[in-house]
Design a protein around this motif. Structure first.
Motif, PDB file in Angstrom:
ATOM      1  N   CYS A   1      -1.313   8.530   6.092  1.00  0.00           N
ATOM      2  CA  CYS A   1      -1.949   9.704   5.386  1.00  0.00           C
ATOM      3  C   CYS A   1      -2.137  10.599   6.290  1.00  0.00           C
ATOM      4  CB  CYS A   1      -3.561   9.194   5.066  1.00  0.00           C
ATOM      5  SG  CYS A   1      -4.466  10.649   4.436  1.00  0.00           S
TER       6      CYS A   1
ATOM      7  N   THR B   1      -8.919  12.362   3.592  1.00  0.00           N
ATOM      8  CA  THR B   1      -8.451  10.845   4.582  1.00  0.00           C
ATOM      9  C   THR B   1      -9.460   9.967   4.265  1.00  0.00           C
ATOM     10  OG1 THR B   1      -7.574  12.163   6.516  1.00  0.00           O
ATOM     11  CG2 THR B   1      -8.075  10.100   6.787  1.00  0.00           C
TER      12      THR B   1
ATOM     13  N   VAL C   1      -8.925   8.322   1.002  1.00  0.00           N
ATOM     14  CA  VAL C   1      -7.682   7.672   1.162  1.00  0.00           C
ATOM     15  C   VAL C   1      -7.933   6.322   1.794  1.00  0.00           C
ATOM     16  CG1 VAL C   1      -5.129   7.378   1.899  1.00  0.00           C
ATOM     17  CG2 VAL C   1      -6.081   9.393   0.780  1.00  0.00           C
TER      18      VAL C   1
ATOM     19  N   THR D   1      -3.313   7.337  10.149  1.00  0.00           N
ATOM     20  CA  THR D   1      -3.655   8.642   9.739  1.00  0.00           C
ATOM     21  C   THR D   1      -2.872   9.625  11.081  1.00  0.00           C
ATOM     22  OG1 THR D   1      -5.551   8.697  11.320  1.00  0.00           O
ATOM     23  CG2 THR D   1      -6.003   8.130   9.059  1.00  0.00           C
TER      24      THR D   1
END
Length: 213
Positions: free
Chosen positions: A25, A32, A35, A48
């Protein structure tokens, strides 16, 4: 025109034995977090990145990935997804160049609300443009279903990816028989009947459904 359908996502490649596909992501804190919640619901590890260059490096070296989710970003040279300008996105092209191709989704309210942004995402190689957790959840569920289908023994060769003994997959003859896609097709028909084909919500829903097939 918003009636243009996005491209069909490539069938993901089953991860090598011992490696679990994850979600990458590139987005701000709010996206974030959303997700992360969807990934956790499906038992997927989330990795991330805060810059486009970091995301590209992770995509190249730290897979396999079942999905890459990215926001459009706002800072040129930092998190801007379209870092190549009119030539597209290095993150999207990197993800699509992997031997184990992930599904690439752009999470953006701007792209969902403006056809030119949305079309640019598809032109750059994105499989879907979404702006709600439910839309992202449906994409992840379909990716999981496709990976499950890949993990089943092929009827002619008997070869398969490693699957645990307690995993049992329903043998749907076609993707249209899969309940998630079937529900979306019925929903799209109902929306079109109630609101008309030209409404942006109807067009976006039909485009997302087409990207799942």
């Amino acid at each position: 025109s918003r009636s243009r359908k996005g491209p069909m996502p490539a069938m993901p490649v089953a991860p090598a034995a011992g490696r679990e596909a994850r979600v990458l992501c590139l987005a701000g804190a709010q996206t974030t977090a959303m997700v992360s919640k969807v990934a956790a619901e499906h038992g997927l590890e989330l990795v991330t990145a805060t810059t486009c260059s970091e995301a590209v490096e992770l995509a190249q070296c730290d897979g396999p990935w079942c999905a890459v989710v990215a926001a459009l970003g706002t800072r040129r040279g930092v998190d801007l997804l379209f870092d190549r300008g009119s030539y597209g996105s290095s993150l999207i092209s990197t993800a699509k160049g992997l031997s184990q191709q992930p599904l690439v989704a752009v999470f953006s309210h701007t792209a969902c609300g403006h056809g030119n942004f949305e079309q640019a995402c598809y032109k750059a190689g994105a499989d879907a443009v979404v702006c709600t957790a439910s839309e992202l959840r449906e994409l992840v569920e379909l990716v999981e279903a496709r990976l499950a289908i890949l993990a089943r023994p092929h009827p002619s060769t008997g070869s398969t990816a490693k699957v645990s003994d307690d995993e049992v997959f329903i043998n749907y003859q076609t993707l249209h028989d899969y309940p998630l896609l079937s529900r979306r097709l019925i929903r799209d028909h109902a929306l079109e009947f109630a609101m008309g084909l030209k409404r942006p919500m109807v067009q976006r829903s039909k485009k997302l459904t087409a990207s799942l097939q």
